[in-house]
Design an enzyme around this catalytic site. Structure first.
Site, short mmCIF file in Angstrom:
data_model
loop_
_atom_site.label_atom_id
_atom_site.label_comp_id
_atom_site.label_asym_id
_atom_site.label_seq_id
_atom_site.Cartn_x
_atom_site.Cartn_y
_atom_site.Cartn_z
N ASP A 117 15.36 -9.64 63.52
CA ASP A 117 15.49 -8.82 62.53
C ASP A 117 14.98 -9.53 61.24
OD1 ASP A 117 16.92 -7.06 63.83
OD2 ASP A 117 18.89 -8.11 63.68
N HIS A 138 -0.81 14.58 58.43
CA HIS A 138 0.21 14.26 59.61
C HIS A 138 1.05 13.26 58.69
CE1 HIS A 138 -3.40 11.61 59.79
NE2 HIS A 138 -2.75 10.56 60.04
#
Ligand code: ATP
Length: 325
Positions: A127, A216
């Site tokens: 993290d 996209h």
């Protein structure tokens, strides 16, 4: 000090094995024996040990996960269990301990130090949410894995002019999502540290960029958004599809992000930190955490380290917003 222990605690991260190897090799170099405590603090309470030596840590530097296993041990928050852990360690001849894990694991390390077992902690978590260090072991590999996985998604969404909403790990922190979001060219990045407005920051952004010719879209969302706000990637994907008409798919990357062979950076940092941790124990230090600051490996008092507050890098966030037009 003749014998030390090493354990890995909390979620596993790539590079933990390299850290264990460095701890063992440094201890051998300094003339100390090493015991691996299996399954983190749980193993300390259950006397689950494995002898580690300079040869049986061969062939692990390149492996993800942790050879000595990891676990979460809720009971270790109780001082009675911490004292039992100290007693078990001492009965086994362990005079000092290296703990590799996240900030929860640091709290256990602090309690062990306070109860008389000299303990040094090292930041091992994907993290990168530990305040006192610029870097945590596993972050770099995890980012590269996310980038590779999302690049694959990009190939297919580009071919079909679709939108992809991707959930990235980080229950309380958005560092992985923010960095990966920049690396994969995300149109929008949702992280728990920054307030967001779906209409403006996601739907509006997609429509604005589509009007300039983009066809996209990648939306990166930290899992902390789901935990805190109850918003899932499926719900967000449906809303984007309903409001923009663009076919939208949701992907949860999940535990694929944790595994894999550690990057060069993770192996080198883990080796440096493991080496430093053992030197600290050898010199008689306790209740310290080894950290990476710039190019240096230094150490802090664990209590001091736990009190520091980490904030998101707003320059990085603003950069992401400005280049995702
Ligand atoms: P990650 O967040 O990367 O999974 P972590 O070390 O923060 O790593 P946690 O689950 O928070 O993961 O903590 C790991 C273990 O550390 C816990 O299972 C528990 O044994 C111990 N621990 C956590 N908090 C405390 C605390 N306040 N006091 C003592 N021990 C703790």
């Amino acid at each position: 000090m003749k014998k030390i222990g090493v354990l890995t605690s909390g979620g596993d991260s790539p590079g933990m094995n390299a850290a264990v190897r460095a701890v063992v090799r440094t201890a051998c170099y300094l003339g100390m024996e090493v015991v691996g405590v299996r399954y983190g603090y749980k193993g300390l309470l259950e006397n689950d040990y494995i002898e580690l030596n300079m040869r049986n840590v061969c062939d692990i530097i390149h492996r993800g996960g942790t050879k000595i296993y990891s676990a979460r041990c809720v009971g270790f928050r109780e001082m009675e269990n911490v004292r039992k852990g100290v007693q078990n360690a001492k009965e086994h001849g362990i005079e000092g301990l290296v703990v590799i894990g996240g900030d929860g694991s640091f709290r256990g390390a602090r309690d062990l130090s306070n109860e008389g077992l000299p303990t040094i902690a090292m930041p091992g978590t994907i993290d990168n949410d530990i305040v006192c260090t610029d870097y945590t072991i596993g972050f770099d590999t995890c980012l590269n894995t996310i980038q590779e996985l999302v690049d694959r998604l990009r190939d297919t969404i580009e071919s079909h002019s679709r939108c992809s909403v991707v959930e990235v790990m980080g229950a309380r922190a958005g560092y992985l999502t923010l960095n990966a979001g920049i690396a994969v060219g995300a149109t929008a990045i949702l992280i728990p540290e920054i307030p967001y407005d779906i209409e403006k920051d996601v739907i509006g952004k997609i429509l604005r960029t589509r009007a300039t010719g983009k066809h996209h879209f990648i939306i990166m969302m930290a899992e902390g958004i789901r935990f805190r706000d109850g918003l899932t990637v499926d719900q967000l994907a449906k809303r984007i599809q309903d409001e923009t008409g663009i076919e939208t798919r949701a992907t949860v990357l999940g535990h694929m992000q944790r595994g894999g062979s550690p990057s060069v950076r993770d192996r080198v940092k883990a080796s440096q930190m493991g080496n430093k941790a053992v030197h600290l124990l050898y010199e008689g230090s306790s209740n310290r955490v080894v950290v990476s600051k710039g190019e240096e490996i230094i150490d802090y008092d664990i209590n001091e380290a736990l009190e520091m507050k980490k904030t998101i890098d707003m320059d990085l966030y603003n950069c992401a917003m400005e280049i995702s037009l």
